[in-house]
Design a protein around this motif. Structure first.
Motif, PDB file in Angstrom:
ATOM      1  N   UNK A   5       0.838  -1.198   0.000  1.00 34.99           N
ATOM      2  CA  UNK A   5       0.000   0.000   0.000  1.00 34.99           C
ATOM      3  C   UNK A   5       0.873   1.248   0.000  1.00 34.99           C
ATOM      4  N   UNK A   6       0.452   2.244  -0.768  1.00 36.08           N
ATOM      5  CA  UNK A   6       1.163   3.515  -0.814  1.00 36.08           C
ATOM      6  C   UNK A   6       0.163   4.657  -0.768  1.00 36.08           C
ATOM      7  N   UNK A   7       0.578   5.743  -0.132  1.00 34.47           N
ATOM      8  CA  UNK A   7      -0.233   6.953  -0.168  1.00 34.47           C
ATOM      9  C   UNK A   7       0.677   8.170  -0.043  1.00 34.47           C
ATOM     10  N   UNK A   8       0.256   9.323  -0.577  1.00 33.09           N
ATOM     11  CA  UNK A   8      -0.910   9.461  -1.454  1.00 33.09           C
ATOM     12  C   UNK A   8      -0.642   8.875  -2.828  1.00 33.09           C
ATOM     13  N   UNK A   9      -1.631   8.804  -3.680  1.00 29.07           N
ATOM     14  CA  UNK A   9      -1.423   8.339  -5.041  1.00 29.07           C
ATOM     15  C   UNK A   9      -0.895   9.447  -5.936  1.00 29.07           C
ATOM     16  N   UNK A  10      -1.296  10.666  -5.654  1.00 27.12           N
ATOM     17  CA  UNK A  10      -0.862  11.813  -6.442  1.00 27.12           C
ATOM     18  C   UNK A  10      -0.538  12.973  -5.505  1.00 27.12           C
ATOM     19  N   UNK A  11       0.486  13.764  -5.923  1.00 27.32           N
ATOM     20  CA  UNK A  11       0.853  14.929  -5.140  1.00 27.32           C
ATOM     21  C   UNK A  11       1.434  15.974  -6.068  1.00 27.32           C
ATOM     22  N   UNK A  12       0.943  17.198  -5.931  1.00 32.13           N
ATOM     23  CA  UNK A  12       1.467  18.323  -6.694  1.00 32.13           C
ATOM     24  C   UNK A  12       1.968  19.348  -5.699  1.00 32.13           C
ATOM     25  N   UNK A  13       3.227  19.750  -5.852  1.00 33.66           N
ATOM     26  CA  UNK A  13       3.803  20.745  -4.954  1.00 33.66           C
ATOM     27  C   UNK A  13       4.615  21.739  -5.774  1.00 33.66           C
ATOM     28  N   UNK A 109       1.235   0.642  -5.988  1.00 35.08           N
ATOM     29  CA  UNK A 109       0.738   1.386  -7.145  1.00 35.08           C
ATOM     30  C   UNK A 109       1.537   2.649  -7.442  1.00 35.08           C
ATOM     31  N   UNK A 110       2.343   3.092  -6.489  1.00 36.04           N
ATOM     32  CA  UNK A 110       3.176   4.268  -6.718  1.00 36.04           C
ATOM     33  C   UNK A 110       2.510   5.570  -6.320  1.00 36.04           C
ATOM     34  N   UNK A 111       3.345   6.588  -6.116  1.00 34.44           N
ATOM     35  CA  UNK A 111       2.886   7.960  -5.881  1.00 34.44           C
ATOM     36  C   UNK A 111       3.458   8.822  -6.995  1.00 34.44           C
ATOM     37  N   UNK A 112       2.561   9.472  -7.722  1.00 40.86           N
ATOM     38  CA  UNK A 112       3.013  10.350  -8.805  1.00 40.86           C
ATOM     39  C   UNK A 112       3.212  11.754  -8.250  1.00 40.86           C
ATOM     40  N   UNK A 113       4.442  12.225  -8.275  1.00 44.00           N
ATOM     41  CA  UNK A 113       4.784  13.556  -7.776  1.00 44.00           C
ATOM     42  C   UNK A 113       5.035  14.507  -8.933  1.00 44.00           C
ATOM     43  N   UNK A 114       4.378  15.642  -8.885  1.00 42.47           N
ATOM     44  CA  UNK A 114       4.624  16.717  -9.848  1.00 42.47           C
ATOM     45  C   UNK A 114       5.128  17.921  -9.078  1.00 42.47           C
ATOM     46  N   UNK A 115       6.298  18.416  -9.479  1.00 42.41           N
ATOM     47  CA  UNK A 115       6.882  19.600  -8.850  1.00 42.41           C
ATOM     48  C   UNK A 115       6.813  20.755  -9.840  1.00 42.41           C
ATOM     49  N   UNK A 116       6.122  21.826  -9.448  1.00 44.09           N
ATOM     50  CA  UNK A 116       5.913  22.970 -10.353  1.00 44.09           C
ATOM     51  C   UNK A 116       6.880  24.104 -10.054  1.00 44.09           C
TER      52      UNK A 116
END
Lengths: 116, 114
Positions: A5-13, A109-116
């Motif tokens: 199990x992983x969390x969160x699934x998505x993160x935008x920072x 399932x992984x956590x997709x990280x987007x760094x803006x």
């Protein structure tokens, strides 16, 4: 049997912010891995734990990344501060850690990280 | 240094056609070899593995792979592709000591034409 199990699934920072990811491995699995998967590439190991000890962290950018597995079960991976190039999927995997099962890793399932 | 090469970045096959995905590895000792599949937004699912013994290994979903030591290859095959097989496929080698990290290839994206 529950999977990894992983969390969160998505993160935008935004860049220079901090972020943390959590992983709960399969019950009874002694070895836990964190991989980074940049778009268009295969996963690359960041850190490997055997129970609560670090086995391999040679590819972990230690100036900004940290990870812990205090009780030998779940784990957190932290990035502080984040850079644009940290945008990736962070995969957690676990394995039995002994016998032939030591080399068979099960992925979350992984956590997709987007760094803006 | 250990490495895995998947020469084909993207492959398109027609549904029902046969499939072969290539994988070459560079590793001095006896390798532990794996094929994983990754669907969009999903983690990696193990298709099959080779540790020792019979060089032709069977996996899930009708996939098989053949280990050829002389060619340092571990190609993945399926006799008849289904539309649901469209995904990214990764070949990986584990370092020889127990529980070692996986070294992945860059992946091959499979598209299936109706």
């Amino acid at each position: 049997e529950a999977g990894v199990a992983q969390s969160p699934r998505y993160k935008i920072i935004e860049k220079r912010q901090s972020v943390a990811f959590w992983c709960n491995p399969i019950s009874g699995h002694a070895t836990l891995y964190w991989y980074q998967q940049i778009l268009g590439q295969g996963p690359k190991l960041l850190i490997q734990f055997q129970n609560n000890g670090v086995v391999d962290d040679s590819q972990l950018p230690k100036d900004r990344f940290s990870a812990e597995r205090l009780k030998g079960v779940d784990s957190t991976l932290k990035i502080q501060p984040a850079k644009l190039e940290d945008s990736a999927v962070y995969l957690c995997a676990s394995s039995l850690g002994r016998g032939q099962g030591a080399n068979e890793q099960f992925f979350g399932p992984g956590t997709r990280l987007t760094v803006l | 240094a250990q490495s895995v090469t998947q020469p084909d970045i993207h492959i398109t096959v027609s549904e029902g056609a046969s499939l072969e995905l290539r994988c070459n590895y560079s590793y001095g000792a006896t390798p532990y070899l794996f094929w994983y599949v990754q669907s969009p937004g999903q983690g990696l699912q193990l298709l099959l593995k080779y540790f020792s013994g019979d060089t032709l290994v069977q996996g899930i979903k009708g996939f098989e792979a053949e280990f050829k030591r002389s060619q340092s290859s571990f190609n993945l095959r399926k006799p008849s592709v289904h539309w649901s097989d469209a995904a990214e496929y990764f070949c990986a080698v584990a370092l020889g000591y127990q529980g070692g990290k996986l070294i992945f290839g860059q992946g091959t994206e499979l598209s299936v034409k109706p």
